[in-house]
Every structure is written in C-alpha cells, then in structure tokens.
Write a protein that holds these residues in place. Structure first.
Motif, PDB file in Angstrom:
ATOM      1  N   VAL A  24       7.137   0.370   5.531  1.00  0.00           N
ATOM      2  CA  VAL A  24       6.651   0.186   4.172  1.00  0.00           C
ATOM      3  C   VAL A  24       6.940   1.460   3.389  1.00  0.00           C
ATOM      4  N   SER A  25       6.959   1.361   2.070  1.00  0.00           N
ATOM      5  CA  SER A  25       7.278   2.509   1.222  1.00  0.00           C
ATOM      6  C   SER A  25       6.136   3.510   1.130  1.00  0.00           C
ATOM      7  N   ASP A  26       4.900   2.999   1.008  1.00  0.00           N
ATOM      8  CA  ASP A  26       3.765   3.896   0.811  1.00  0.00           C
ATOM      9  C   ASP A  26       2.473   3.214   1.239  1.00  0.00           C
ATOM     10  N   LEU A  27       1.526   4.021   1.679  1.00  0.00           N
ATOM     11  CA  LEU A  27       0.172   3.571   2.005  1.00  0.00           C
ATOM     12  C   LEU A  27      -0.798   4.458   1.233  1.00  0.00           C
ATOM     13  N   SER A  45     -18.437  -3.278  21.841  1.00  0.00           N
ATOM     14  CA  SER A  45     -17.982  -4.072  20.711  1.00  0.00           C
ATOM     15  C   SER A  45     -17.633  -3.141  19.554  1.00  0.00           C
ATOM     16  N   LEU A  46     -16.535  -3.430  18.869  1.00  0.00           N
ATOM     17  CA  LEU A  46     -16.167  -2.708  17.663  1.00  0.00           C
ATOM     18  C   LEU A  46     -16.102  -3.717  16.525  1.00  0.00           C
ATOM     19  N   GLU A  47     -16.845  -3.446  15.473  1.00  0.00           N
ATOM     20  CA  GLU A  47     -16.817  -4.264  14.267  1.00  0.00           C
ATOM     21  C   GLU A  47     -16.507  -3.323  13.116  1.00  0.00           C
ATOM     22  N   GLY A  48     -15.532  -3.672  12.295  1.00  0.00           N
ATOM     23  CA  GLY A  48     -15.169  -2.786  11.208  1.00  0.00           C
ATOM     24  C   GLY A  48     -14.507  -3.517  10.062  1.00  0.00           C
ATOM     25  N   HIS A  49     -14.235  -2.761   9.007  1.00  0.00           N
ATOM     26  CA  HIS A  49     -13.539  -3.299   7.835  1.00  0.00           C
ATOM     27  C   HIS A  49     -12.435  -2.329   7.445  1.00  0.00           C
ATOM     28  N   LEU A  50     -11.245  -2.867   7.271  1.00  0.00           N
ATOM     29  CA  LEU A  50     -10.062  -2.095   6.903  1.00  0.00           C
ATOM     30  C   LEU A  50      -9.719  -2.382   5.449  1.00  0.00           C
ATOM     31  N   GLY A  51      -9.430  -1.337   4.713  1.00  0.00           N
ATOM     32  CA  GLY A  51      -8.952  -1.471   3.341  1.00  0.00           C
ATOM     33  C   GLY A  51      -7.755  -0.563   3.155  1.00  0.00           C
ATOM     34  N   ALA A  52      -6.716  -1.063   2.489  1.00  0.00           N
ATOM     35  CA  ALA A  52      -5.521  -0.248   2.262  1.00  0.00           C
ATOM     36  C   ALA A  52      -4.712  -0.833   1.117  1.00  0.00           C
ATOM     37  N   THR A  53      -4.044   0.032   0.398  1.00  0.00           N
ATOM     38  CA  THR A  53      -3.078  -0.384  -0.616  1.00  0.00           C
ATOM     39  C   THR A  53      -1.698  -0.113  -0.040  1.00  0.00           C
ATOM     40  N   VAL A  54      -0.880  -1.163   0.020  1.00  0.00           N
ATOM     41  CA  VAL A  54       0.440  -1.090   0.645  1.00  0.00           C
ATOM     42  C   VAL A  54       1.514  -1.297  -0.415  1.00  0.00           C
ATOM     43  N   VAL A  55       2.522  -0.445  -0.418  1.00  0.00           N
ATOM     44  CA  VAL A  55       3.672  -0.601  -1.315  1.00  0.00           C
ATOM     45  C   VAL A  55       4.885  -0.899  -0.446  1.00  0.00           C
ATOM     46  N   GLN A  56       5.541  -2.044  -0.741  1.00  0.00           N
ATOM     47  CA  GLN A  56       6.705  -2.495   0.025  1.00  0.00           C
ATOM     48  C   GLN A  56       7.794  -2.948  -0.935  1.00  0.00           C
ATOM     49  N   PRO A  57       9.037  -2.939  -0.494  1.00  0.00           N
ATOM     50  CA  PRO A  57      10.091  -3.490  -1.356  1.00  0.00           C
ATOM     51  C   PRO A  57      10.053  -5.018  -1.353  1.00  0.00           C
ATOM     52  N   CYS A  58      10.296  -5.610  -2.514  1.00  0.00           N
ATOM     53  CA  CYS A  58      10.364  -7.067  -2.648  1.00  0.00           C
ATOM     54  C   CYS A  58      11.530  -7.585  -1.815  1.00  0.00           C
ATOM     55  N   VAL A  59      11.345  -8.719  -1.150  1.00  0.00           N
ATOM     56  CA  VAL A  59      12.405  -9.274  -0.302  1.00  0.00           C
ATOM     57  C   VAL A  59      13.558  -9.847  -1.117  1.00  0.00           C
ATOM     58  N   VAL A  60      13.345 -10.068  -2.420  1.00  0.00           N
ATOM     59  CA  VAL A  60      14.396 -10.627  -3.267  1.00  0.00           C
ATOM     60  C   VAL A  60      15.073  -9.542  -4.092  1.00  0.00           C
ATOM     61  N   THR A  61      14.261  -8.727  -4.786  1.00  0.00           N
ATOM     62  CA  THR A  61      14.813  -7.775  -5.750  1.00  0.00           C
ATOM     63  C   THR A  61      14.771  -6.324  -5.284  1.00  0.00           C
TER      64      THR A  61
END
Length: 169
Positions: A24-27, A45-61
């Motif tokens: 990916v381009s950026d996290l 037991s592990l219980e959690g919540h993941l949050g992230a903003t992911v920047v990826q290149p478009c598969v078309v453009t």
C-alpha cells in the motif's frame, strides 16, 4: 487473572515496513486497542478493535484511494488444540472456532495488528468515477476480439433479428 488492556499506535518504522508488506502507499491513524484476558487455567482471549486509514493506488487509474478500515479482532489462544497426522486422515472438518490458535510462549499484539490489517485492506480499491473502458489487444495483422465478441448470446440475438426480418418479407 484480571484483563490486561492495550492501546497501540505503531511508530513510523513499523508502518513503513507494513506498507511494503501490504503493498500500500501509506498507512495513517493506525490504532489497535483491546484487552487480553484469561479464559481458563491455561487459555487466553484477545478482543480488540483496529482502526487505520489506508492509501492505495486505484486498480483502474492508479490514482490514490483513501479508505478507512475499522475492524473488530478476536483471537483465542489455547494451550491444547486437537492435532491430526496428515498421513492418516484424508479429510478434516473446520473447527467451530476459526479464531482459535495454539498458545505459544507469548502473544505478539503487533503481529495480530499486522494480520488483522492485511485481512481488512481492500483488495481492489477503485477511485470514484473510475471506469474501465474497453481495451483491445491482439497480434499485429489480426482482428482484435472486443467485449461484444465475447458475449455468446449477442450473436444469437442478431441472428434471431435477421431471421425474423426475413420471415416477414
């Protein structure tokens, strides 16, 4: 016996390595919060919540596409899991709890963060209004096959039209 809470915000070196691994381009704004608690005498037991903003290149453009990932994460670490010898058994049913893993010497929360993010990153991100136009490839000197040519019933529809037109005359 009381739960151990965690709240992680990975450093830039970890995020850079994770970007390369996930291609990916950026996290940005990556957080992983939750708790680890005892289940029985030896299980966890592990219980959690993941949050992230992911920047990826478009598969078309190939334009950057920004996606917010929010995912709940649940894992069970068991001291004993039923194992099977591959040579003796041809077929094995999937266990009821697909989140169960064999407990090792430690629980690496950063590995769980990376795995959960890998499972939740969009596989084929697409920019808004990105349309795949018809693309035609062929060898020089040959007629290219178009999308219309690949539709098997399109030829039958035109044939039916010709036959019904001939029948009226």
């Amino acid at each position: 016996r009381s739960p151990t809470r965690f709240s992680l915000r990975p450093d830039s070196d970890f995020l850079k390595a994770l970007c390369e691994t996930l291609k990916v381009s950026d996290l940005r704004k990556v957080t992983f919060q939750g708790q680890i608690s005892a289940l029985d005498k030896a299980d966890w037991s592990l219980e959690g919540h993941l949050g992230a903003t992911v920047v990826q290149p478009c598969v078309v453009t190939l334009a950057p596409v920004t996606t917010r990932v929010e995912a709940d994460v649940s894992r069970r670490y068991l001291a004993q899991i039923e194992t099977f010898d591959d040579d003796e058994i041809e077929e094995i049913e999937m266990p009821e709890d697909e989140n169960a893993e064999l407990l090792g010497t430690h629980i690496d929360v950063m590995d769980i963060l990376a795995e959960a993010l890998a499972l939740n990153v969009p596989l084929y991100p697409r920019a808004e209004n990105a349309d795949l136009k018809e693309t035609v490839f062929t060898e020089p000197g040959k007629k290219a096959m178009t999308d219309e040519d690949s539709r098997p019933f399109a030829g039958l529809a035109s044939l039916r039209g010709k036959l019904s037109g001939d029948g009226e005359k």
